[in-house]
Enzyme design. Structure first.
Site, mmCIF file in Angstrom:
data_model
loop_
_atom_site.group_PDB
_atom_site.id
_atom_site.type_symbol
_atom_site.label_atom_id
_atom_site.label_comp_id
_atom_site.label_asym_id
_atom_site.label_seq_id
_atom_site.Cartn_x
_atom_site.Cartn_y
_atom_site.Cartn_z
ATOM 1 N N TYR A 90 39.689 45.216 29.234
ATOM 2 C CA TYR A 90 40.371 43.930 29.383
ATOM 3 C C TYR A 90 40.024 43.104 30.630
ATOM 4 C CZ TYR A 90 44.103 40.670 30.542
ATOM 5 O OH TYR A 90 44.793 39.562 30.928
ATOM 6 N N GLY B 276 41.824 46.865 45.265
ATOM 7 C CA GLY B 276 42.188 48.263 45.033
ATOM 8 C C GLY B 276 43.566 48.558 45.597
ATOM 9 N N GLY C 173 42.926 37.137 39.746
ATOM 10 C CA GLY C 173 44.061 36.882 40.625
ATOM 11 C C GLY C 173 44.286 35.408 40.779
#
Ligand code: SF4
Length: 453
Positions: free
Chosen positions: A250, A110, A35
Site C-alpha cells: 500500500y 521510522g 505524510g
C-alpha cells in the site's frame, strides 16, 4: 483508499547541487503521500544551516520567497504524518541543533523501539527535551558522544538506538544517510544530472528531479557525502534485511522502485495471485481507488473478467482542515468516493482493495455499490488480514481496533455486508514479491504478529 493506516514520514537529502533546497522541495512533493501534516527543509551554505518547517502540505509550507532563504548546495527534507491530537510544530522535522562541533539537522523515517528507555537515561543525566519525537534522542546522543568527529559520533549514536530508521543528517559541510540493520523503511541513492547526489524514501522523487537510481542504501550502511568525493560507505551493522512488505501492499507510490523491484508490478502480481487462489464468477472487477488499482488490474488479467472503474475518487479535497480522527474519516469517505452507476448496476462486482484495517471504510464502499444497483459484491483483498499493529514507523490502530484481530473472516464478511470475502494468503503474498517464507527477507508482522525487535 486507506484512511486508517499511514506511513509516518518521508525523507530526502540533496548533496552537491546549487539549487539543493528547490530539489528537496520538488522531491517532497513527490513524497507527499507519505505524510501530509507537516513539512520541512534544512539547507547548508557551508557556513550555516537554514531551516523552514511548519504544519501543512509541502505547497503550503514553502513558497518562492522562503525557498530563496534556504541557500546552499546541500539540503535535507521531511514530510510528516501526525497522530491525532499531536499538532505541535516542534514535532515537525528536520530536527535542528547547535552543539560543540557546530550545527546539525536530522530527518528520520521510522520508529525507535527503545526510544523511551534511551530518553529516560538521557533525562537522568540532565538532558532537556523540546519535543516528543524519538528523533531528538539522536541529537542528544550525538552531542554527548566523546568522539571527536561527527561521523564517529553518528556511529556511536545509532549503536544506542533500536528499531526502524532511515535517517539523513546534514552538517555544514557533509551529509550522511543511514538505514537500520533490518532496512525496515526504504531509502534509495540516486545521481543528479549535474553529478550531485540524492537520497530519498522512494524513487518517485528521483524521477521528478531527473535523477537516476544508483542503488538502495543497504541495511546497516552509513553513507557519507563530502564535496568532490564519491559517497563513502561504512558498514555499521551486518545487514539482516526485514523490509516492510506493506510498502509493496500500500504505502509506496506505484511508480517507485522499492527494494529493487517495481511497486506497480508487485501489486499486479498480488492481484494475479489473488485471482488464482480466490477465484469467483463475476461480471466486472473494480478497484477501491487508488490503492486497489494495480491489484485489480492483475486480478482482471488473470481471471479474464473485465476491469472497470466502478468508483470515482474526488482528488480535489484539501487535507489541511481534516484531522486524523474517526469522525473526520467517516465524512471523508463520503466526500471522496462516488459510484459509477452505469458500470455497477445489475452486475456481479468483484471489488479489490489492498487491505482492510477497521472494516468501516469497506462497509461503506460495499453499501454504496449495492445502493448503486450491484447485484452481488465480492470483496477481494490483495494482502493477508491485518491482525497486529506496527511498531516500525507506520501509524496503525491498536490491536483491538483491527477488525481481523477480533473477528473471523466470515464475521468480517457479514460486518462489511459483502457477498463473499477473501484475502491473499502470506505464502502467495511473498511469492508475488519474489520471496518465500523461508527467505525471511520481509517484515510481515502486521499480518503475522511475528515481530523482529
Ligand atoms: S509491521 Fe507491517 S507495516 Fe510495520 S514494518 Fe512490518 S510489515 Fe511494515
Amino acid at each position: 483508499m486507506r484512511e486508517d493506516i499511514n506511513e509516518k514520514c518521508a525523507v530526502v537529502g540533496i548533496f552537491g547541487h546549487e539549487e539543493a533546497s528547490k530539489l528537496a522541495y520538488f522531491s517532497l512533493h513527490a513524497l507527499q503521500h507519505r505524510g501530509q501534516e507537516a513539512a520541512g527543509i534544512s539547507s547548508s551554505d557551508g557556513k550555516k544551516l537554514h531551516t523552514i518547517k511548519d504544519r501543512g502540505l509541502v505547497m503550503q509550507v514553502f513558497n518562492e520567497k522562503n525557498l530563496e532563504t534556504l541557500s546552499g548546495s546541500s539540503a535535507v527534507g521531511h514530510t510528516r504524518y501526525s497522530t491525532a491530537g499531536d499538532d505541535s510544530i516542534l514535532d515537525a522535522q528536520p530536527v535542528f541543533a547547535r552543539y560543540d562541533l557546530g550545527e546539525m539537522a536530522i530527518v528520520h523515517n521510522g520508529n525507535l523501539t527503545n526510544a523511551q528507555e534511551v530518553r529516560t537515561s538521557l533525562i537522568e543525566k540532565g538532558a532537556i527535551f523540546q519535543t516528543f519525537m524519538d528523533t531528538e534522542n539522536l541529537i542528544h546522543l550525538i552531542a554527548k558522544s566523546p568522539k571527536d568527529k561527527l561521523v564517529d559520533r553518528i556511529i556511536d549514536a545509532v549503536q544506542r538506538i533500536e528499531g526502524a530508521f532511515s535517517l539523513v543528517f546534514l552538517s555544514r559541510t557533509k551529509m550522511f544517510a543511514m538505514r537500520d540493520r533490518f532496512g525496515f523503511r526504504p531509502l534509495s541513492l540516486g545521481r543528479l544530472p549535474n553529478g550531485g547526489y540524492i537520497v530519498a524514501s522512494e524513487t518517485c522523487a528521483f524521477d521528478l528531479v531527473g535523477a537516476t537510481l544508483v542503488r538502495d542504501v543497504e541495511p546497516g550502511e552509513l553513507l557519507i557525502f563530502e564535496k568532490d568525493k564519491a559517497p563513502q560507505s561504512i558498514k555499521v551493522y551486518e545487514p539482516t534485511p526485514k523490509h516492510c512488505i506493506f510498502e509493496y501492499v500500500y504505502f509506496a507510490r506505484p511508480d517507485s522502485t522499492v527494494y529493487g523491484q517495481s511497486v506497480y508490478q508487485m501489486r499486479k502480481n498480488m492481484g494475479q495471485a489473488l485471482a488464482s487462489v480466490e477465484p469467483i464468477e463475476a461480471d466486472v472487477v473494480i478497484p477501491v481507488p487508488d490503492g486497489g488499482v494495480p491489484a485489480a488490474i492483475g486480478y482482471s488479467q488473470k481471471s479474464g473478467i473485465p476491469y472497470e472503474l466502478g468508483i470515482m475518487r474526488n482528488h480535489y479535497i484539501g487535507r489541511t482542515f481534516i484531522e486524523p480522527t474517526q469522525e473526520m474519516r467517516d465524512l471523508k469517505v463520503k466526500m471522496k468516493l462516488s459510484p459509477m452507476i452505469d458500470v455497477i448496476k445489475g452486475k456481479r462486482v468483484i471489488v479489490v482493495d489492498d487491505s482492510i484495517v477497521r472494516g468501516t471504510t469497506s462497509r461503506r464502499i460495499i453499501r454504496m455499490l449495492k445502493e448503486a444497483g450491484a447485484s452481488e459484491v465480492h470483496m477481494r483483498v490483495s494482502s493477508p488480514p491485518t491482525t497486529d499493529p506496527c511498531f516500525y514507523g507506520v501509524d496503525t490502530p491498536s490491536k483491538d481496533k483491527l477488525i481481523a484481530s477480533n473477528m473471523t473472516n466470515q464475521e468480517i464478511c457479514d460486518y462489511i455486508e459483502a457477498d463473499s470475502l477473501a484475502y491473499l494468503d502470506e505464502d502467495s503474498l511473498l511469492k508475488s514479491v519474489n520471496s518465500t517464507v523461508d527467505e525471511e527477507k520481509y517484515c510481515t508482522a502486521c499480518f503475522t504478529g511475528k515481530y523482529i525487535v
